[in-house]
Design an enzyme around this catalytic site. Sequence first.
Site, short mmCIF file in Angstrom:
data_model
loop_
_atom_site.label_atom_id
_atom_site.label_comp_id
_atom_site.label_asym_id
_atom_site.label_seq_id
_atom_site.Cartn_x
_atom_site.Cartn_y
_atom_site.Cartn_z
N CYS A 125 2.15 0.11 -3.98
CA CYS A 125 1.26 -0.94 -3.48
C CYS A 125 0.73 -1.71 -4.69
CB CYS A 125 0.10 -0.31 -2.72
SG CYS A 125 -1.12 -1.51 -2.15
N HIS A 167 3.13 -1.38 6.22
CA HIS A 167 2.27 -1.32 5.04
C HIS A 167 1.29 -2.52 5.02
CE1 HIS A 167 1.77 -0.45 0.56
NE2 HIS A 167 1.20 -1.62 0.70
N GLU A 168 1.81 -3.72 5.28
CA GLU A 168 0.95 -4.91 5.20
C GLU A 168 -0.01 -4.98 6.38
OE1 GLU A 168 0.75 -6.41 2.45
OE2 GLU A 168 2.54 -5.46 1.64
N HIS A 171 -2.92 -2.77 5.71
CA HIS A 171 -3.91 -3.38 4.81
C HIS A 171 -4.98 -4.13 5.60
CE1 HIS A 171 -2.99 -2.96 0.58
NE2 HIS A 171 -1.71 -3.23 0.75
#
Length: 210
Positions: A125, A167-168, A171
């Site tokens: 990341c 993953h995004e 966030h």
Amino acid sequence: MNTPGPSEIQEAVAALLAAEALPPIIQAGHPVLRRKAMPYEGQFSEPELHALISLMRKVMHEAPGVGLAAPQIGIPLQLAVIEDLFDIPGETARTRERTPLPLLVMMNPEYTAVGSEVAAFYEGCLSLHGLQAVVERPRRVRLDYDDLAGRRTSREFSGWPARIVQHETDHLGGTLYIDKAFTRSLATNAEYAQWWAHPGIEEARRQLGF
Ligand code: ZN
């Protein structure tokens, strides 16, 4: 720290767009990475939104990385860009199912697993600079998001693109990959390169014990 209002976010974006240098990528420990970002509801004019997306894409390319969420440059809105056109050697690309992913802008994204298959690989990341760890994630997901025209859109992803999408999106909910990782797999980039830069994770799993 209070949640910023719409005018504060607009000012923050205006400052980013007016700056000559690219903004630094905010690192783990900053509270903006741990809050749920606010839905994007047309807070910017179309030119501002396009300028912000173009800036995020530049920051992502410069890093270099395959995704960037707005909170990573201090903007607490549910907006992320992903793009993976890196040339990956054959066996690694095949094992990780890393297929080219053209630029996608995701606003207000949510994902749900499709099927029960999972895939576990090292990931990193830009907000945890210099580290990688193994994260097990659904191999296939359906992503629901608003596109640039504000239309709710649904699209399926599998393999590495599915990992990037998750993953995004994580966030934007205040989650970092380390929250989901096998912590015993944690490696600096240098140790990863020396020991674990294989297409799969079997050797790391045996020797690090996760
Ligand atoms: Zn990240």
